[in-house]
Design a protein around this motif. Sequence first.
Motif, mmCIF file in Angstrom:
data_model
loop_
_atom_site.group_PDB
_atom_site.id
_atom_site.type_symbol
_atom_site.label_atom_id
_atom_site.label_comp_id
_atom_site.label_asym_id
_atom_site.label_seq_id
_atom_site.Cartn_x
_atom_site.Cartn_y
_atom_site.Cartn_z
ATOM 1 N N ALA A 66 1.162 -1.262 0.113
ATOM 2 C CA ALA A 66 0.052 0.092 -0.155
ATOM 3 C C ALA A 66 1.197 1.288 -0.053
ATOM 4 O O ALA A 66 2.099 1.477 1.050
ATOM 5 N N ARG A 67 0.852 2.292 -0.588
ATOM 6 C CA ARG A 67 1.290 3.179 -0.921
ATOM 7 C C ARG A 67 0.667 4.742 0.047
ATOM 8 O O ARG A 67 -0.516 4.252 -0.211
ATOM 9 N N PHE A 68 1.157 4.879 0.609
ATOM 10 C CA PHE A 68 0.367 6.737 1.665
ATOM 11 C C PHE A 68 1.856 7.220 1.218
ATOM 12 O O PHE A 68 2.618 7.484 0.561
ATOM 13 N N ASP A 69 0.665 8.843 1.133
ATOM 14 C CA ASP A 69 1.307 10.066 0.862
ATOM 15 C C ASP A 69 1.079 10.756 1.713
ATOM 16 O O ASP A 69 0.184 11.202 1.693
ATOM 17 N N LEU A 70 1.475 10.855 2.477
ATOM 18 C CA LEU A 70 0.881 12.534 4.141
ATOM 19 C C LEU A 70 1.552 12.968 4.284
ATOM 20 O O LEU A 70 2.842 13.342 3.929
ATOM 21 N N ALA A 71 0.722 13.678 4.606
ATOM 22 C CA ALA A 71 1.196 15.451 5.720
ATOM 23 C C ALA A 71 0.371 15.551 6.946
ATOM 24 O O ALA A 71 -0.114 15.037 7.270
ATOM 25 N N LEU B 142 -2.517 12.402 1.387
ATOM 26 C CA LEU B 142 -2.651 13.757 -0.203
ATOM 27 C C LEU B 142 -3.503 13.054 -0.902
ATOM 28 O O LEU B 142 -3.384 13.410 -2.186
ATOM 29 N N GLN B 143 -3.187 11.576 -1.046
ATOM 30 C CA GLN B 143 -4.400 11.002 -2.164
ATOM 31 C C GLN B 143 -5.692 11.262 -2.368
ATOM 32 O O GLN B 143 -6.360 11.142 -3.219
ATOM 33 N N SER B 144 -5.943 11.126 -1.259
ATOM 34 C CA SER B 144 -7.400 10.687 -0.885
ATOM 35 C C SER B 144 -8.104 12.323 0.059
ATOM 36 O O SER B 144 -9.232 12.642 -0.629
ATOM 37 N N GLY B 145 -7.865 12.906 0.471
ATOM 38 C CA GLY B 145 -8.128 14.321 0.813
ATOM 39 C C GLY B 145 -8.322 14.438 2.044
ATOM 40 O O GLY B 145 -8.784 15.325 2.797
ATOM 41 N N LYS C 104 -11.007 5.512 5.241
ATOM 42 C CA LYS C 104 -11.301 4.327 4.048
ATOM 43 C C LYS C 104 -10.028 2.645 3.778
ATOM 44 O O LYS C 104 -9.858 2.895 2.049
ATOM 45 N N LEU C 105 -10.330 2.728 4.980
ATOM 46 C CA LEU C 105 -9.145 1.663 4.246
ATOM 47 C C LEU C 105 -9.316 0.490 4.800
ATOM 48 O O LEU C 105 -9.884 0.289 5.843
ATOM 49 N N SER C 106 -8.706 -0.721 3.925
ATOM 50 C CA SER C 106 -8.554 -2.479 4.208
ATOM 51 C C SER C 106 -8.107 -2.523 6.212
ATOM 52 O O SER C 106 -7.087 -1.463 6.275
#
Length: 98
Positions: free
Chosen positions: A29-34, A50-53, A74-76
């Motif tokens: 799973a890739r995560f782009d976080l702030a 940052l992907q989903s807002g 909204k993750l598994s």
Amino acid sequence: MLLPDYDFMSDTTEDTTTRFVTFITPGMARFDLAVTSTHRFYGKKLVTDLQSGRTAIIGPDDLEEEGYLEHTFKLSEEEAMELGQFLTLVVGTVNFTD
């Protein structure tokens, strides 16, 4: 210009620190976080995917709440577990101040 019909409960400006981090978990799973640190929210972090807002105010107590990350982002279950492992290293302790 003033907004005469608005009743502001709060309006402040604050210097914050934001950490931008991108990673891929063992489950791919890739995560782009702030991750924003602020003096608000009793020391909890403002975490934005940052992907989903989607954004949440997260502290250690939130990470212990069953289903919190799944629902909020909204993750598994597996993705939430892996994100939680990372966030445990980031959120630190909550500071209750007046």
